[in-house]
Each structure stands twice: as structure tokens, then as C-alpha cells.
Design an enzyme around this catalytic site. Structure first.
Site, PDB file in Angstrom:
ATOM      1  N   ARG A   1      25.387  15.330  -1.036  1.00  0.00           N
ATOM      2  CA  ARG A   1      26.335  14.236  -1.157  1.00  0.00           C
ATOM      3  C   ARG A   1      26.418  13.495   0.177  1.00  0.00           C
ATOM      4  O   ARG A   1      26.389  14.112   1.247  1.00  0.00           O
ATOM      5  CB  ARG A   1      27.740  14.753  -1.546  1.00  0.00           C
ATOM      6  CG  ARG A   1      27.872  15.124  -3.020  1.00  0.00           C
ATOM      7  CD  ARG A   1      27.715  13.914  -3.957  1.00  0.00           C
ATOM      8  NE  ARG A   1      27.870  14.253  -5.363  1.00  0.00           N
ATOM      9  CZ  ARG A   1      26.880  14.552  -6.208  1.00  0.00           C
ATOM     10  NH1 ARG A   1      25.627  14.566  -5.772  1.00  0.00           N
ATOM     11  NH2 ARG A   1      27.132  14.822  -7.473  1.00  0.00           N
TER      12      ARG A   1
ATOM     13  N   GLU B   1      28.244   4.852  -2.164  1.00  0.00           N
ATOM     14  CA  GLU B   1      27.140   4.467  -3.049  1.00  0.00           C
ATOM     15  C   GLU B   1      27.675   3.447  -4.037  1.00  0.00           C
ATOM     16  O   GLU B   1      28.769   3.669  -4.560  1.00  0.00           O
ATOM     17  CB  GLU B   1      26.608   5.692  -3.799  1.00  0.00           C
ATOM     18  CG  GLU B   1      25.870   6.653  -2.884  1.00  0.00           C
ATOM     19  CD  GLU B   1      25.348   7.898  -3.600  1.00  0.00           C
ATOM     20  OE1 GLU B   1      25.487   7.970  -4.840  1.00  0.00           O
ATOM     21  OE2 GLU B   1      24.826   8.793  -2.937  1.00  0.00           O
TER      22      GLU B   1
ATOM     23  N   HIS C   1      20.010   7.661  -4.733  1.00  0.00           N
ATOM     24  CA  HIS C   1      20.530   8.799  -5.503  1.00  0.00           C
ATOM     25  C   HIS C   1      19.766   8.970  -6.826  1.00  0.00           C
ATOM     26  O   HIS C   1      20.339   8.937  -7.919  1.00  0.00           O
ATOM     27  CB  HIS C   1      22.036   8.624  -5.774  1.00  0.00           C
ATOM     28  CG  HIS C   1      22.742   9.925  -6.067  1.00  0.00           C
ATOM     29  ND1 HIS C   1      24.061  10.143  -5.756  1.00  0.00           N
ATOM     30  CD2 HIS C   1      22.311  11.062  -6.663  1.00  0.00           C
ATOM     31  CE1 HIS C   1      24.414  11.364  -6.135  1.00  0.00           C
ATOM     32  NE2 HIS C   1      23.362  11.935  -6.689  1.00  0.00           N
TER      33      HIS C   1
HETATM   34  C1  GLV Z   1      23.379  14.804  -8.991  1.00  0.00           C
HETATM   35  O1  GLV Z   1      23.694  14.278  -7.949  1.00  0.00           O
HETATM   36  C2  GLV Z   1      24.168  15.820  -9.643  1.00  0.00           C
HETATM   37  O2  GLV Z   1      25.267  16.116  -9.158  1.00  0.00           O
HETATM   38  O3  GLV Z   1      23.727  16.347 -10.671  1.00  0.00           O
END
Ligand code: GLV
Length: 310
Positions: free
Chosen positions: A226, A255, A274
Site C-alpha cells: 500500500r 491513488e 496499482h
Molecule cells: C490488491 O491491492 C488487493 O488488496 O487485493
């Protein structure tokens, strides 16, 4: 009490029947993230998938919710009191791990600069490269993603150390497993520091200015957990001062990354929006479905669920 299961997972042919065979007495309702109606949310006792977090306040009958993602931060404080909450942690770990490895090798070989040269029609040698053969890879967060990434690195001849909050036995992929309180001591020895941590009060800005300063001048930093875990301003400053070989970030804070963020223009910093995990591989999607089915079996049998968050 009879169950009403609202299934928002991206199901393929035959998979509805699989859920219905596991819970023949339940009412099964199928919808998508944006097509689930407030009435469907209100009458569901079980929800699988990726409902809009803001819709969860209306889930008046909900007893159990299994998110289709590994991370659970978007639902923090959004679920009705007392709801059992499970994640799909582990479903996307191979996908994220492959993305981390790809990004790492790209940065090792300065591919961001070569791609820039290609766009400018420039035949330009960027000089020295790096290999991960014999490199020391410190993985901060030895969960599913960290372990899968470490396995790939080990396969390519790297030495791997995984950091966990609490001590545990051996974990696949790691030559050593140590505890998080050793982070400061281990940072100066690592050629690669890979962050694979969730967002939590304990992880916010864990990789701060002081810790970036402890990294080797030619180390590589990767973040695929994260964005909140990393002090991005400190990273930009360090790299502008020619510290670190390179970095690869699949996650940022916030983001989407705003267009005026200085991160976009840091040399040998590879940014992806991401996309390491998600449902981009069929193996991830199917594993996520299987994890919902396994937990449904357990739920109906009154057994402990896998990946319980709350
Ligand atoms: C992706 O970032 C997830 O949390 O699955």
C-alpha cells in the site's frame, strides 16, 4: 436461519452451480459491483465480492462479508457492527509477486531509461546494470505476496530475508525469517528492499526518511503493498540526490497519483497504477472463487473461516 447469498464475484460458466451445490438451501442472488441494488444489499446475509464500501451501511441483514481482495482497508469502519469479515488474501499473490519481479529486473537493467530513449529514437547505452544473482533481498511483510516474491527471487539466485511482525517458523521462499524490529539493522545490508505490507496504523510511513537513509546507495526499493507505507517525498528527495539505484512502485498515496506529483519524473523509478494484482490473471480469479467456496463450506458447518479480518 436461511441464508441469502449475494454473489458479486466475476463468475464463469458452471461456477454458480458450484456455489449452489455447496449451499442448496440458500437463496443465491448474482449481480455485479455496480448493478447490485440497495434492496439486494439490504436482504443479503452473506456477500461475496467487491461491493461499494459506501453501500455497506445499508446491509441490514448481513452476517458475513468476504471481500475479493487481499487488502481490506477500503472497508475499514464501513461495515455494520458485528459482521464477520474475511478477505481473499493469497488469491493474487502470484500475480503481485510476478509483477514485483518484473519491475525489479526492469529497474536492474535500466529499462525505464531505455524505453525513454526508444521513444526519442535514441541509440544510447546507459552503462552498468545489476543482477539479482547473489543479491540480498529484504522483504518487509512475509505474507502470501512476500513469500511468493521471495520464492521467485530465490529461484534466480538471490538470498532472501523476510520480516514479520511476530516470530514464526520457516516460511517458503525465505532463507531467513526475522521480526520487524530488526528492520533498521537489516536495511543497510540489503541490495533490494521490497515492501509487501497492508495499510494499517502500524505500517503508515513505516518506510520513512530515516529508513530510506539507511539503505545502501545503490539499493533498489519496491513497493507493492500500500502506498501509505512509504514516505514518497523522502524517496523523491533521496533519488534526486542520486541515492538508490532505482525504485518500482505499483502503489502510491494517493491513488490515482496526481499529475503534478514529482514521482512521475524520477529517473529509474518505474511506476505502475496499482495493477500488480486485481483480476488480471485467470489463476487469481479462480483462486478467489475457490476461497469463497471453501469459506462458504466452513461457514455452513460452523467452522472457523480462513482469512478472518473481523
Ligand atoms: C490488491 O491491492 C488487493 O488488496 O487485493
Amino acid at each position: 436461519m436461511s441464508e441469502c447469498i449475494l454473489n458479486l464475484l466475476p463468475l464463469h460458466e458452471g461456477e454458480r452451480e458450484e456455489f449452489e451445490a455447496i449451499a442448496p438451501d440458500a437463496v443465491h442472488v448474482y449481480a455485479g459491483r455496480s448493478t447490485a441494488t440497495p434492496e439486494q444489499i439490504a436482504s443479503a446475509t452473506v456477500i461475496f465480492g467487491w461491493p461499494r464500501p459506501e453501500a455497506m451501511g445499508g446491509a441490514a441483514s448481513l452476517r458475513w462479508f468476504q471481500s475479493m481482495w487481499a487488502g481490506t482497508d477500503e472497508y475499514a469502519g464501513k461495515l455494520p457492527e458485528g459482521v464477520l469479515f474475511t478477505s481473499s488474501s493469497g488469491s493474487n499473490s502470484r500475480s503481485v509477486a510476478e509483477h514485483m519481479l518484473t519491475s525489479l529486473l526492469a529497474v536492474c537493467r535500466r529499462l525505464p531509461a531505455y524505453r525513454d530513449s526508444q521513444r526519442a529514437h535514441l541509440w544510447k547505452d546507459e552503462g552498468a546494470m545489476k543482477t539479482i544473482l547473489g543479491a540480498s533481498v529484504l522483504v518487509v511483510g512475509a505474507g502470501h505476496v512476500g513469500s511468493d516474491f521471495a520464492k521467485l527471487c530465490q529461484g534466480l539466485g538471490a538470498r532472501t530475508i523476510g520480516l514479520k511482525r511476530t516470530a514464526s517458523g520457516p516460511i517458503e521462499g525465505f532463507d531467513q525469517v526475522r521480526t520487524m524490529d530488526e528492520l533498521d539493522a537489516l536495511l543497510p545490508q540489503a541490495d533490494v528492499v521490497a515492501l509487501a505490507l497492508p495499510h494499517s496504523p502500524q505500517t503508515v510511513r513505516l518506510m520513512n526518511r530515516g529508513r530510506i537513509a539507511r539503505m545502501k546507495d545503490d539499493a533498489i526499493l519496491i513497493n507493492a503493498g500500500r502506498g501509505s507505507v512509504l514516505d514518497q517525498d523522502a524517496l523523491v528527495e533521496a533519488m534526486r540526490a542520486s541515492r538508490l539505484w532505482g525504485a518500482a512502485l505499483d502503489v502510491t498515496d494517493p491513488e490515482p497519483l496526481p499529475p503534478d506529483s514529482p514521482l512521475w519524473d524520477v529517473p529509474n523509478l518505474l511506476l505502475t497504477p496499482h495493477v500488480a494484482g486485481g483480476m488480471r490473471l485467470e489463476i487469481t480469479r479462480r483462486k478467489c472463487v475457490e476461497m469463497a467456496q471453501e469459506n462458504l463450506r466452513r461457514y455452513l458447518a460452523g467452522e472457523k473461516l480462513v482469512n478472518q479480518v473481523l
